[in-house]
Design a protein around this motif. Sequence first.
Motif, PDB file in Angstrom:
ATOM      1  N   PHE A 197       3.837  -0.608   3.518  1.00 30.99           N
ATOM      2  CA  PHE A 197       1.790  -0.335   3.845  1.00 30.99           C
ATOM      3  C   PHE A 197       0.916  -1.312   4.340  1.00 30.99           C
ATOM      4  CE2 PHE A 197       2.995   2.980   0.347  1.00 30.99           C
ATOM      5  CZ  PHE A 197       1.879   4.119   0.778  1.00 30.99           C
TER       6      PHE A 197
ATOM      7  N   VAL B 140      -2.977  -2.964  -0.894  1.00 34.83           N
ATOM      8  CA  VAL B 140      -2.100  -1.716  -2.051  1.00 34.83           C
ATOM      9  C   VAL B 140      -2.348  -2.743  -2.823  1.00 34.83           C
ATOM     10  CG1 VAL B 140       0.144  -0.833  -1.619  1.00 34.83           C
ATOM     11  CG2 VAL B 140      -0.759  -1.456   0.676  1.00 34.83           C
TER      12      VAL B 140
ATOM     13  N   ALA C  99      -4.279   2.697  -1.098  1.00 34.43           N
ATOM     14  CA  ALA C  99      -4.132   1.378  -0.369  1.00 34.43           C
ATOM     15  C   ALA C  99      -5.693   2.038   0.825  1.00 34.43           C
ATOM     16  CB  ALA C  99      -2.860   2.411   0.374  1.00 34.43           C
TER      17      ALA C  99
END
Length: 286
Positions: free
Chosen positions: A246, A254, A280
């Motif tokens: 991410f 995240v 996120a």
Amino acid sequence: MSARARADSAHISPSAHYTGYVWYRHQLSEPAFATGFGRFAHTLLTPLTWGVRELAGLDLENILLQRHLLIDARLTAAIETGGVRQVVEIACGLSPRGRRFCQRYPQLRYLEADLPGMAARKRLLLHSEGWLDSRHRVRDVDILAEQGERSLAALFAELDRNEPVLVITEGLVNYFPLALLEGFWTRLATQLAAFPRGSYLTELYPDLREHPRYRQLRWGIDLVGRLTRGGYWLHYRSTAAIAAAFHGCGFRAVEVIDPDQVSLELPAVAMPSMLRVIEAHTGTLN
């Protein structure tokens, strides 16, 4: 056949009917969200899901409920304490979430989106019940489109760029190969970066090979892929790998949430969960 053609998400729609009926069965939605096909699929698959639960320990229905309720809880917190007033649910299917949250929070603007066929069905459902209005809308989107009227850029053009936004995808990302999935996340992070704060809630089933019943779970998950007429990929081997992915796609913060480690009361499963919910963020607004 190209990778894009193989990943055409049209095959996900049958599972949308099944999950829509699961939400209704557990009093998470109203009768309008329960289709005849969803009821038929649930009845047909009940012996099979019982066998998967008994033989592999994989309680498919409770896992669906866990992810739905955990995402709901995170969305509730974002609205009540994080100042979120606009939500986008991509691959909305027959999710009742938009209806429930618009009822609960009169300040909320909720934009649902899906492939054209599913979006048209959802739009008709909401319109026929009198639930479609300026706060609650449905649009077409293709998460693989990099430009054009069904792209993420076109979808996000409808939003207020001065307000935080939260995006949800549920029951979507494990249907896609990793390269296509991370391409979607990268485009999503780019769009969210234009807001004071952009948040994203989704779920993953990582490839936890150290899980005590990995072989049985792998068999059950492969079965899910066959039942939904497509592949079902387990991405990443650890929480650290998920977070790194991410970050690599453009998200700044995240959190990887294990249902076994939350205080929220969730339906029980008989073994350590393979489900992970990810929250996120982009932007800097507190």
